[in-house]
Design a protein around this motif. Sequence first.
Motif, PDB file in Angstrom:
ATOM      1  N   ARG A   1     -11.762  59.709  33.564  1.00 32.54           N
ATOM      2  CA  ARG A   1     -11.530  58.775  34.665  1.00 32.54           C
ATOM      3  C   ARG A   1     -10.149  58.976  35.281  1.00 32.54           C
ATOM      4  O   ARG A   1      -9.931  58.702  36.467  1.00 32.54           O
ATOM      5  N   ILE A   2      -9.206  59.435  34.485  1.00 34.56           N
ATOM      6  CA  ILE A   2      -7.826  59.620  34.954  1.00 34.56           C
ATOM      7  C   ILE A   2      -7.666  60.963  35.650  1.00 34.56           C
ATOM      8  O   ILE A   2      -7.084  61.056  36.735  1.00 34.56           O
TER       9      ILE A   2
ATOM     10  N   ASN B   1     -10.212  46.296  40.097  1.00 31.97           N
ATOM     11  CA  ASN B   1      -9.750  47.678  40.283  1.00 31.97           C
ATOM     12  C   ASN B   1      -9.857  48.112  41.748  1.00 31.97           C
ATOM     13  O   ASN B   1     -10.700  48.919  42.125  1.00 31.97           O
TER      14      ASN B   1
ATOM     15  N   GLU C   1      -7.920  49.721  45.181  1.00 32.75           N
ATOM     16  CA  GLU C   1      -6.907  50.758  45.374  1.00 32.75           C
ATOM     17  C   GLU C   1      -5.556  50.110  45.657  1.00 32.75           C
ATOM     18  O   GLU C   1      -5.412  49.334  46.601  1.00 32.75           O
TER      19      GLU C   1
ATOM     20  N   GLU D   1       0.995  52.473  43.815  1.00 35.59           N
ATOM     21  CA  GLU D   1       1.882  52.198  42.685  1.00 35.59           C
ATOM     22  C   GLU D   1       3.321  52.146  43.157  1.00 35.59           C
ATOM     23  O   GLU D   1       3.853  53.088  43.738  1.00 35.59           O
TER      24      GLU D   1
ATOM     25  N   TYR E   1       0.111  60.930  35.641  1.00 37.12           N
ATOM     26  CA  TYR E   1      -0.908  60.313  36.477  1.00 37.12           C
ATOM     27  C   TYR E   1      -0.547  58.876  36.864  1.00 37.12           C
ATOM     28  O   TYR E   1      -1.084  58.347  37.840  1.00 37.12           O
ATOM     29  N   ALA E   2       0.333  58.237  36.113  1.00 36.46           N
ATOM     30  CA  ALA E   2       0.802  56.881  36.433  1.00 36.46           C
ATOM     31  C   ALA E   2       2.086  56.627  35.654  1.00 36.46           C
ATOM     32  O   ALA E   2       2.083  55.918  34.640  1.00 36.46           O
TER      33      ALA E   2
ATOM     34  N   VAL F   1      -1.501  54.085  30.845  1.00 38.23           N
ATOM     35  CA  VAL F   1      -2.066  54.880  31.935  1.00 38.23           C
ATOM     36  C   VAL F   1      -3.580  54.687  31.997  1.00 38.23           C
ATOM     37  O   VAL F   1      -4.159  54.473  33.071  1.00 38.23           O
TER      38      VAL F   1
ATOM     39  N   TYR G   1      -4.362  51.067  33.187  1.00 37.90           N
ATOM     40  CA  TYR G   1      -4.045  50.841  34.597  1.00 37.90           C
ATOM     41  C   TYR G   1      -5.059  51.507  35.512  1.00 37.90           C
ATOM     42  O   TYR G   1      -5.471  50.939  36.535  1.00 37.90           O
ATOM     43  N   LYS G   2      -5.470  52.713  35.170  1.00 36.24           N
ATOM     44  CA  LYS G   2      -6.431  53.420  36.005  1.00 36.24           C
ATOM     45  C   LYS G   2      -7.797  52.734  36.000  1.00 36.24           C
ATOM     46  O   LYS G   2      -8.564  52.848  36.963  1.00 36.24           O
TER      47      LYS G   2
ATOM     48  N   ARG H   1      -6.281  48.188  36.410  1.00 33.52           N
ATOM     49  CA  ARG H   1      -5.070  47.904  37.170  1.00 33.52           C
ATOM     50  C   ARG H   1      -4.113  47.012  36.393  1.00 33.52           C
ATOM     51  O   ARG H   1      -4.047  47.103  35.175  1.00 33.52           O
TER      52      ARG H   1
END
Length: 426
Positions: free
Chosen positions: A173-174, A204, A206, A209, A314-315, A363, A366-367, A370
């Motif tokens: 997913r990430i 979730n 968009e 960040e 990625y985050a 990470v 959050y992905k 959120r």
Amino acid sequence: MNFLDGISRGVLGEPAFVLGMIAWVGLILQRQALERVIQGTIKTILGYILIQIGASAAGVSLGNLSLLIQRGFQVIGIIPHNEIIVALAQINYGNYIAWIMLFGMVAHLCIARWSPLKYVFLTGHHMLFMASMLAAVLAVSSLSKWKVIFLGSLLLASAMSIGPAIAQPFVRRITNNNSVAVGHFNSFGFVIAGLVASFFQSENIEEKEASPRNLKRFQVLFQDHILSTTLFMFVLFLLAGFFVGRETMGELFLARPPFVIAVMQAIWFAAGVYIILMGVRMLLSEIVPAFQGISEKIVPNGIPALDCPILFPYAPIASIFGFLFSLAGGLSAMLLLVIQSNQYTIIIPGIVTHFFSGGAAGVIAYKIGRKKGLVAACLVHGFLITFLPYFLIPILSGLGYVRATFGDSDFAVMGFITKWILDLIL
């Protein structure tokens, strides 16, 4: 039999030498130049010795901290820190660890070659950690040495194959592809974080960040885990000294000021950890490439499973908050243990474990979920990886009573499974 016993106690009885032989064979199979073979073999042995030196340095600071906590809070503090407990395990079970690691790697590559689990576990230091935990649990049983090595190797290979597989749906997913997996023995913790974050998936949407300027300053601080470990231990020593009192601190540390004591003990501990980490990197930097080269030839369509920091880019901000909320969850678990423990034994959250595992969990969370998912998932994750080691301590009885234990979730899970298997077959 006498000849084999002599080989076992002599040449193979020295773990540093055994690991050096593994690196030597791997480099020979890759047809490396003679000078590269010599260099890799010596660095492997030297890395193992560095681990022992670092464990001795960090163990001094851990012993002092435990003494302060016991005096001030009337509790016995145990810190989940993989490098420390592995270095201690190698003192008694180094020979078992070397063989379990060697045959476990081979069995793992066989699983990757002939099963649907195509993940090739390339996080070398975690192989060493899990081999150490398995050796510590199995070696105290009534099984013979080679049965211990056989069972330990199978369990290690299973953990290296199944761990990346169960976490992969969340990793995919990430990364939005299936080209890489996470090879870090906190797979159970990552799965729990992903499942908890899934409850907030409706949120979730968009979001862009944000990276506030002030937060970026602290991000650099947190990303240097040696520095963050030093600061955490400094605060811990100050708090312990506050509750112990200046007079008791003076008795224990030759009348030095509490501030100076906290600074030096924190730096002493961090220096030991740094030496251990350098030793692990040096030790395994020669072994892992050898097996990586072999795996490329014998595992078609293999997926490399790398250490969890590969998720951080990625985050990046989510990884920092994942660390903070995971640590908060760990502190809540520590508080619960203080209240509930009849033996006054508590687990003190290990900052290195929470930084790496908590950051990766942040990470993932959050992905998927959120901000709300991150907060909830990482609090649960931090509680889990602090609470589980409490139940692992009795299983590690072969190490005696030590002030450290394994920190990531898979070590506790594999410890429970290993103990259950022993109960069945003995």
